[in-house]
Motif scaffolding. Structure first.
Motif, PDB file in Angstrom:
ATOM      1  N   ALA A  51      41.502  45.186  24.325  1.00 16.78           N
ATOM      2  CA  ALA A  51      40.553  45.441  25.399  1.00 16.78           C
ATOM      3  C   ALA A  51      40.571  46.923  25.762  1.00 16.78           C
ATOM      4  O   ALA A  51      41.632  47.548  25.778  1.00 16.78           O
ATOM      5  N   ALA A 101      44.444  43.452  28.276  1.00 16.91           N
ATOM      6  CA  ALA A 101      43.490  42.423  28.687  1.00 16.91           C
ATOM      7  C   ALA A 101      43.575  42.145  30.181  1.00 16.91           C
ATOM      8  O   ALA A 101      42.545  42.012  30.865  1.00 16.91           O
ATOM      9  N   ALA A 104      41.993  45.205  31.977  1.00 19.74           N
ATOM     10  CA  ALA A 104      40.543  45.286  31.810  1.00 19.74           C
ATOM     11  C   ALA A 104      39.820  44.166  32.548  1.00 19.74           C
ATOM     12  O   ALA A 104      38.787  44.388  33.191  1.00 19.74           O
ATOM     13  N   ASP A 105      40.366  42.954  32.493  1.00 19.83           N
ATOM     14  CA  ASP A 105      39.692  41.805  33.109  1.00 19.83           C
ATOM     15  C   ASP A 105      39.823  41.791  34.628  1.00 19.83           C
ATOM     16  O   ASP A 105      38.953  41.265  35.322  1.00 19.83           O
ATOM     17  N   SER A 106      40.928  42.331  35.155  1.00 18.78           N
ATOM     18  CA  SER A 106      41.156  42.278  36.602  1.00 18.78           C
ATOM     19  C   SER A 106      40.644  43.508  37.334  1.00 18.78           C
ATOM     20  O   SER A 106      40.396  43.460  38.544  1.00 18.78           O
ATOM     21  N   ARG A 297      43.164  33.236  25.910  1.00 16.90           N
ATOM     22  CA  ARG A 297      42.108  34.084  26.486  1.00 16.90           C
ATOM     23  C   ARG A 297      41.622  33.507  27.811  1.00 16.90           C
ATOM     24  O   ARG A 297      41.366  34.255  28.768  1.00 16.90           O
ATOM     25  N   ASP A 298      41.524  32.190  27.881  1.00 20.36           N
ATOM     26  CA  ASP A 298      41.100  31.559  29.127  1.00 20.36           C
ATOM     27  C   ASP A 298      42.141  31.752  30.223  1.00 20.36           C
ATOM     28  O   ASP A 298      41.799  32.074  31.369  1.00 20.36           O
ATOM     29  N   ALA A 301      42.079  35.265  31.477  1.00 23.00           N
ATOM     30  CA  ALA A 301      40.884  35.495  32.305  1.00 23.00           C
ATOM     31  C   ALA A 301      41.067  34.902  33.699  1.00 23.00           C
ATOM     32  O   ALA A 301      40.708  35.534  34.708  1.00 23.00           O
ATOM     33  N   ALA A 304      43.537  37.044  35.566  1.00 20.26           N
ATOM     34  CA  ALA A 304      42.895  38.285  35.987  1.00 20.26           C
ATOM     35  C   ALA A 304      42.005  38.058  37.197  1.00 20.26           C
ATOM     36  O   ALA A 304      41.923  38.908  38.097  1.00 20.26           O
ATOM     37  N   GLY A 305      41.345  36.903  37.235  1.00 24.89           N
ATOM     38  CA  GLY A 305      40.526  36.581  38.402  1.00 24.89           C
ATOM     39  C   GLY A 305      41.358  36.466  39.664  1.00 24.89           C
ATOM     40  O   GLY A 305      40.960  36.943  40.738  1.00 24.89           O
ATOM     41  N   HIS A 308      42.386  39.988  40.643  1.00 32.44           N
ATOM     42  CA  HIS A 308      41.264  40.729  41.232  1.00 32.44           C
ATOM     43  C   HIS A 308      41.056  40.313  42.684  1.00 32.44           C
ATOM     44  O   HIS A 308      40.877  41.164  43.573  1.00 32.44           O
TER      45      HIS A 308
END
Length: 338
Positions: A51, A101, A104-106, A297-298, A301, A304-305, A308
């Motif tokens: 990422a 990852a 980048a995702d968070s 990956r899930d 993600a 990361a949510g 965030h």
């Protein structure tokens, strides 16, 4: 009496376990140097497209080496991450793709900590380094979270207890199938040996899993009397009240699943907000394999949510609430009490 159904691995887990190109990471039968080398090779083998992040730098976190990932370059919030590997193997290089990852995702920075490993450095070296790096992050960022997988999850949980007691605010603890208790010969562990004989077509899967648990505790905390200390076995803490909210990731076919569930239950009982993401069919170690497994990956993600929301939006989990995602229902023994 109804027979206990045989555990069914996910197709991704089967493919991962039986891929002939995967390096041999068997815990026993090779030197420590070889084991660490093969483990690192496995992460290279599993690597996908990294990422994008704006910057990566090596930092000295009050004497503890660490790698800092910044997705945009100016983040004032960070996740302090502790890699897994039984306190013996693994390093920041192995978790490079994962940390990219998560960052980048968070939209949050990630500080990946190179804590000292056993057997060269026994307990409490790893937890002391983890705490030192967390305290450093508190001085350099506005808000912080802690997280880790397996042995790293143990360090994150132990740091969260220290943080509460010492008045260091944490926004979230991200616990990925954490080791939480040193009772390596508990009834659930013994039951796992039997129930997971021949799992995914692998003879001795359950026994090997149990033997590894025993060995890592011998390597990390050779003095059995010290294994009951909260820094080693956070599940045995006298109180969970006042701890940071938690996002917990668990794998169905993991010898650590029971103690992860019990840890989440203790948090919930103390009024700590908890979200538990169960991954049916999955195995221990799946989380960093973002280049090989859709579930990884899930899970990243979702993690990361949660990061965030806790760090950037400052609205994490609701106090006293618990949410369970993808709960598994297989009847094998769970928990890690004798």
């Amino acid at each position: 009496m109804t027979a206990t159904p045989r555990p069914v691995p996910s197709p991704d887990a089967v493919a991962f376990l039986h891929d002939p190109t995967r390096p041999d990471t068997s815990w026993f039968g090779q030197s420590l140097e070889s084991l660490r080398k093969r483990h690192a090779e496995e992460f290279v083998w599993a690597r996908g497209e990294p990422a994008p992040v704006a910057g990566i730098e090596q930092v000295d976190a009050a004497g503890v080496p660490a790698r800092l990932y910044r997705p945009s370059g100016a983040e004032n919030v960070t996740l302090v991450w502790f890699h897994g590997g039984g306190w013996v193997i693994g390093d920041v290089d192995c978790h490079d793709e994962l940390c990219r990852a998560l960052a980048a995702d968070s939209g949050c920075a990630v500080l990946s900590v190179e804590y000292r490993r056993a057997p060269e450095h026994r307990y409490p070296a790893a937890i002391d380094d983890s705490w030192t790096a967390t305290a450093w992050a508190h001085e350099h960022f506005d808000r912080i979270a802690v997280g880790g997988d397996s042995a790293g999850g143990n360090l994150a949980a132990a740091v969260a207890h220290r943080a509460r007691d010492r008045g260091l605010p944490l926004e979230l603890q991200l616990l990925v199938y954490p080791v939480t208790d040193a009772r390596a010969d508990s009834a659930p562990y013994r039951a796992f040996e039997t129930h997971y004989t021949g799992f995914a077509g692998i003879d001795g899967f359950g026994t090997d899993s149990h033997d590894v648990i025993r060995d890592i505790w011998e390597q990390y905390v050779p003095d059995p009397a010290r294994r009951a200390e909260r820094d080693a076995s956070p599940l045995r803490a006298a109180t969970f009240a006042g701890l940071a909210p938690a996002f917990v990731v668990l794998a169905e076919h993991d010898i650590l699943r029971g103690e992860g569930e019990e840890y989440a239950a203790r948090l919930r009982a103390a009024g700590v907000p908890v979200e538990v993401a169960h991954y049916p069919g999955q195995i221990h170690g799946f989380y960093p394999m973002v280049g090989r497994m859709a579930d990884a990956r899930d899970a990243v993600a979702r993690s990361a949510g949660a990061l965030h929301a806790a760090l950037r939006q400052r609205r994490g989990l609701v106090r006293g609430a618990v949410r369970v995602v993808g709960a598994v229902t297989d009847p094998r023994p769970a928990g890690n009490t004798p």
